[in-house]
Design an enzyme around this catalytic site. Structure first.
Site, PDB file in Angstrom:
ATOM      1  N   SER A   1       0.127  11.226  -6.291  1.00  0.00           N
ATOM      2  CA  SER A   1       0.933  10.332  -7.127  1.00  0.00           C
ATOM      3  C   SER A   1       1.290  10.960  -8.469  1.00  0.00           C
ATOM      4  O   SER A   1       2.312  10.615  -9.054  1.00  0.00           O
ATOM      5  CB  SER A   1       0.189   9.023  -7.386  1.00  0.00           C
ATOM      6  OG  SER A   1       0.199   8.249  -6.213  1.00  0.00           O
TER       7      SER A   1
ATOM      8  N   ASP B   1      -3.660   5.055 -14.618  1.00  0.00           N
ATOM      9  CA  ASP B   1      -3.525   5.745 -13.326  1.00  0.00           C
ATOM     10  C   ASP B   1      -2.244   6.594 -13.341  1.00  0.00           C
ATOM     11  O   ASP B   1      -1.379   6.435 -14.202  1.00  0.00           O
ATOM     12  CB  ASP B   1      -3.498   4.718 -12.183  1.00  0.00           C
ATOM     13  CG  ASP B   1      -3.714   5.385 -10.824  1.00  0.00           C
ATOM     14  OD1 ASP B   1      -4.411   6.420 -10.770  1.00  0.00           O
ATOM     15  OD2 ASP B   1      -3.186   4.877  -9.826  1.00  0.00           O
TER      16      ASP B   1
ATOM     17  N   ASP C   1      -0.414   1.722  -1.898  1.00  0.00           N
ATOM     18  CA  ASP C   1      -1.101   2.999  -1.696  1.00  0.00           C
ATOM     19  C   ASP C   1      -2.584   2.799  -1.389  1.00  0.00           C
ATOM     20  O   ASP C   1      -3.118   3.426  -0.471  1.00  0.00           O
ATOM     21  CB  ASP C   1      -0.926   3.837  -2.965  1.00  0.00           C
ATOM     22  CG  ASP C   1      -1.729   5.122  -2.948  1.00  0.00           C
ATOM     23  OD1 ASP C   1      -1.465   5.967  -2.084  1.00  0.00           O
ATOM     24  OD2 ASP C   1      -2.620   5.268  -3.803  1.00  0.00           O
TER      25      ASP C   1
ATOM     26  N   HIS D   1      -4.736   4.040   1.792  1.00  0.00           N
ATOM     27  CA  HIS D   1      -5.961   4.861   1.759  1.00  0.00           C
ATOM     28  C   HIS D   1      -7.080   4.169   2.535  1.00  0.00           C
ATOM     29  O   HIS D   1      -7.848   4.821   3.235  1.00  0.00           O
ATOM     30  CB  HIS D   1      -6.424   5.081   0.319  1.00  0.00           C
ATOM     31  CG  HIS D   1      -5.624   6.099  -0.440  1.00  0.00           C
ATOM     32  ND1 HIS D   1      -5.678   7.444  -0.151  1.00  0.00           N
ATOM     33  CD2 HIS D   1      -4.747   5.974  -1.465  1.00  0.00           C
ATOM     34  CE1 HIS D   1      -4.871   8.099  -0.980  1.00  0.00           C
ATOM     35  NE2 HIS D   1      -4.291   7.229  -1.782  1.00  0.00           N
TER      36      HIS D   1
ATOM     37  N   HIS E   1       5.382   8.683  -2.354  1.00  0.00           N
ATOM     38  CA  HIS E   1       4.978   9.325  -1.098  1.00  0.00           C
ATOM     39  C   HIS E   1       4.549   8.235  -0.129  1.00  0.00           C
ATOM     40  O   HIS E   1       4.467   7.068  -0.512  1.00  0.00           O
ATOM     41  CB  HIS E   1       3.798  10.280  -1.327  1.00  0.00           C
ATOM     42  CG  HIS E   1       2.642   9.590  -2.006  1.00  0.00           C
ATOM     43  ND1 HIS E   1       1.794   8.730  -1.343  1.00  0.00           N
ATOM     44  CD2 HIS E   1       2.238   9.594  -3.296  1.00  0.00           C
ATOM     45  CE1 HIS E   1       0.917   8.254  -2.198  1.00  0.00           C
ATOM     46  NE2 HIS E   1       1.165   8.747  -3.394  1.00  0.00           N
TER      47      HIS E   1
HETATM   48 ZN   LIG Z   1      -2.640   7.586  -3.187  1.00  0.00          ZN
END
Ligand SMILES: [Zn+2]
Ligand SMILES: *[C@@H]1O[C@H](CO)[C@@H](O)[C@H](O)[C@H]1NC(C)=O
Ligand SMILES: *[C@@H]1O[C@H](CO)[C@@H](O)[C@H](O)[C@H]1NC(C)=O
Ligand SMILES: *[C@@H]1O[C@H](CO)[C@@H](O)[C@H](O)[C@H]1NC(C)=O
Length: 570
Positions: free
Chosen positions: A139, A190, A339, A343, A383
């Site tokens: 990221s 982040d 995201d 994960h 992504h």
């Molecule tokens: Zn990620």
């Protein structure tokens, strides 16, 4: 354009050919009486009239052709005066997340197969996502491509391969007089939000990112006017309740001293009155770390605001604050935890994250439609995460073609939340040696799974460390959702816009850096001037960007992509 003009021409034609007499006749119902003889004056009038019609048509045709030529020349048709730019990021959302969520939505809301998400109707292109150091980006590098419009290495927060800082669209917007904002559901420190307002060599430097984001250690001072999200722990001094800083700095106190107003509870958020009573600069930290997944948060909305609520608050606040300014605003809104669900390989958490993002996306469209200042929204992902597939082969035999959204609809809790409850229970009840009953009950209550096998239960009981993946795997198998990784993938991701015409430069397949280029071009920003300023900064030495990544991981300007070296076996 052409569609708007057609009826105009047609109307003109009908009106023109309809003589006064005929019009009267229509009104009165009397037949039209035409004289038998027509004099020279009559024919001259017809001639002049015909000439006028032909000339008018010619002018219109030439005008339309010229405009079209102009439009083709300017890849970006943008307003020249005051304007707003909203950039939305769906972290880790690949094309399959849309298919998964759309089918889930149709099932859960009992809608027909052609019912779309709001996002679906605004798709304009795709983005290629590789970074300078890998075909699979993280990221940090992904968002640096947006903020700086440049490729960099995985882990880079708006620094380049040679570890020099690159100016960002947000910094340049601030300098040009725009107000700026960041809205996220994860920590504000982040990677994605950080790349817009901080520069560090490695993304895990969140202590330093927090300081730069409020402006205390940023070479340009404060560049952000509004921040709403989670990650409070990185702003609180070590040793205090809910802190995760490794030093004693009270960044919240520093921010207040610098003039930031501060909000940290639902009550504080409600006092912002949907953005109508926000005093800028405004720092809103509504969770210690992440704001809970939407699937959990919807039952805790008395504690945490939603992405949509924060997005609408930011839009109202920034639009009110720029009401009388020459410049508008730049706002980045991130659906951060799509995201995280990727994960975790947790499909039911993910569909609720995507639906929450779709809702915020829809609110941005509404805002742009109603706002008197022109503006555009562009949205994409950094992504794909999880290598998600709406298919799963469970056995060696050739599979059936299907997946089951109803299994996702059975879940009322994220696997993250179930796992935390499980760990809490284990800790609170050390005397209970056999946790099989507890786990079976948590599966029924949290995921709507009533048919757990003894083997499945045993795994969760005997390997508690595996529980986050264990719970998620059980719901993924039952829904026949496939995942190829707990990390990211190299899939191309979708690009969306509120206006495909304005964002014409992003139609089709593009490199992620071109999304960054669009952002700066839409606002006419000189990002390179910011880069120069950051590099030439005399007071703060290069070390202001934190330590370099470890030896071996470091690129030192030599970007390269790893090759196969024999590691594929267990
Ligand atoms: Zn990620
Ligand atoms: C949370 O809210 C949803 C939707 O209203 C509901 O179906 C679910 O049972 C609730 N979950 C919990 C744990 O209360
Ligand atoms: C969903 O819940 C129902 C009971 O409410 C149950 O009968 C069904 O088997 C569950 N589906 C899955 C895939 O676990
Ligand atoms: C634990 O409890 C379950 C259900 O109550 C039972 O089936 C299982 O045999 C027990 N396991 C052990 C090791 O006692």
């Amino acid at each position: 354009m052409a569609r708007d003009e057609e009826p105009l021409l047609a109307r003109r034609d009908t009106e023109a050919s309809m003589g006064q007499a005929e019009e009267d006749a229509l009104l009165t119902g009397e037949p039209v009486h035409r004289g038998p003889r027509r004099g020279w004056g009559f024919w001259r009038q017809i001639g002049v009239f015909a000439w006028a019609v032909v000339a008018t048509l010619a002018v219109i045709v030439v005008g339309v052709a010229y405009q079209k030529q102009l439009a083709d020349k300017n890849t970006t048709q943008k307003p020249t005066g005051k304007r707003n730019l909203i950039f939305m990021v769906s972290d880790g959302m690949g094309p399959t997340s849309l298919s998964l969520t759309r089918s889930y939505m149709q099932y859960a809301q009992d809608k027909p197969f052609n019912k779309q998400l709001v996002l679906d109707k605004h798709m304009i292109g795709q983005s290629r996502t590789r970074s300078s150091s890998s075909l699979v980006t993280d990221s940090a590098a992904g968002a640096t491509a947006f903020s700086c419009g440049k490729k960099s290495y995985n882990g880079a927060i708006s620094v380049l391969d040679d570890h020099s800082p690159c100016g960002t669209v947000l910094e340049a917007a601030h300098k040009a007089g725009y107000l700026t904002g960041l809205v996220v559901t994860t920590r504000l420190t982040d990677a994605t939000p950080a790349t817009f307002a901080a520069h560090v060599n490695a993304r895990d430097q969140e202590d330093e990112i927090a300081r730069q984001m409020i402006g205390v250690s940023h070479p340009l001072g404060r560049v952000v006017d509004l921040m709403l999200g989670g990650g409070r722990c990185f702003f609180l001094p070590k040793g205090t309740a809910g802190a995760c800083r490794s030093d004693n700095e009270d960044v919240v106190a520093t921010a207040k001293k610098m003039g930031w107003s501060y909000a940290s509870t639902r009550k504080d958020f409600d006092a912002l009155k949907g953005g109508k009573s926000v005093k800028l600069p405004m720092l809103g930290l509504f969770a210690t770390e992440d704001i809970p997944y939407e699937i959990d948060r919807r039952n805790e909305s008395d504690i945490y605001p939603s992405l949509d609520e924060m997005a609408r608050t930011a839009l109202t606040a920034l639009s009110e604050a720029t009401k009388d300014s020459e410049q508008g605003f730049f706002l980045m809104i991130e659906g951060s935890r799509i995201d995280h669900a990727g994960h975790a390989n947790d499909p039911s958490a993910q569909v609720h994250e995507v639906l929450a993002y779709d809702k915020a996306f829809s609110s941005v469209l509404d805002f742009l439609e109603k706002d008197s200042t022109p503006g555009v929204m562009v949205a994409t992902s950094d992504h794909e995460t999880g290598g998600l597939a709406t298919a799963r082969q469970l056995r060696p035999t050739y599979p059936d073609y299907l997946w089951y959204p109803d299994a996702l609809a059975n879940a009322t809790s994220s696997c993250e939340r179930l796992t935390r409850r499980y760990y809490e229970y284990r800790e609170a009840h050390p005397e209970i040696k056999n946790l099989t009953d507890y786990v079976a009950e948590s599966l029924r209550k949290g995921l709507g799974i009533y048919d757990a096998t003894p083997a499945e239960l045993e795994i969760l009981v005997n390997n508690p460390d595996y529980a986050p993946y264990g719970y998620a795997d059980m719901i993924s198998r039952r829904s026949q959702t496939g995942w190829s990784t707990h990390g990211h993938s190299a899939a191309d991701v979708n690009i969306y816009s509120s206006c495909s015409h304005t964002a014409k430069a992003l139609q089709g397949n593009h490199e992620n850096t071109e999304v960054g280029a669009f952002l700066r071009e839409y606002l006419d920003l000189d990002v390179d001037a910011i880069t120069k300023q950051l590099r030439g900064h005399s007071v703060l030495k290069p070390s202001w960007m934190g330590p370099l990544p470890a030896e071996g991981v470091r690129l030192d300007g030599q970007s390269h992509v790893e090759k196969y070296h024999g590691n594929f076996k267990y």
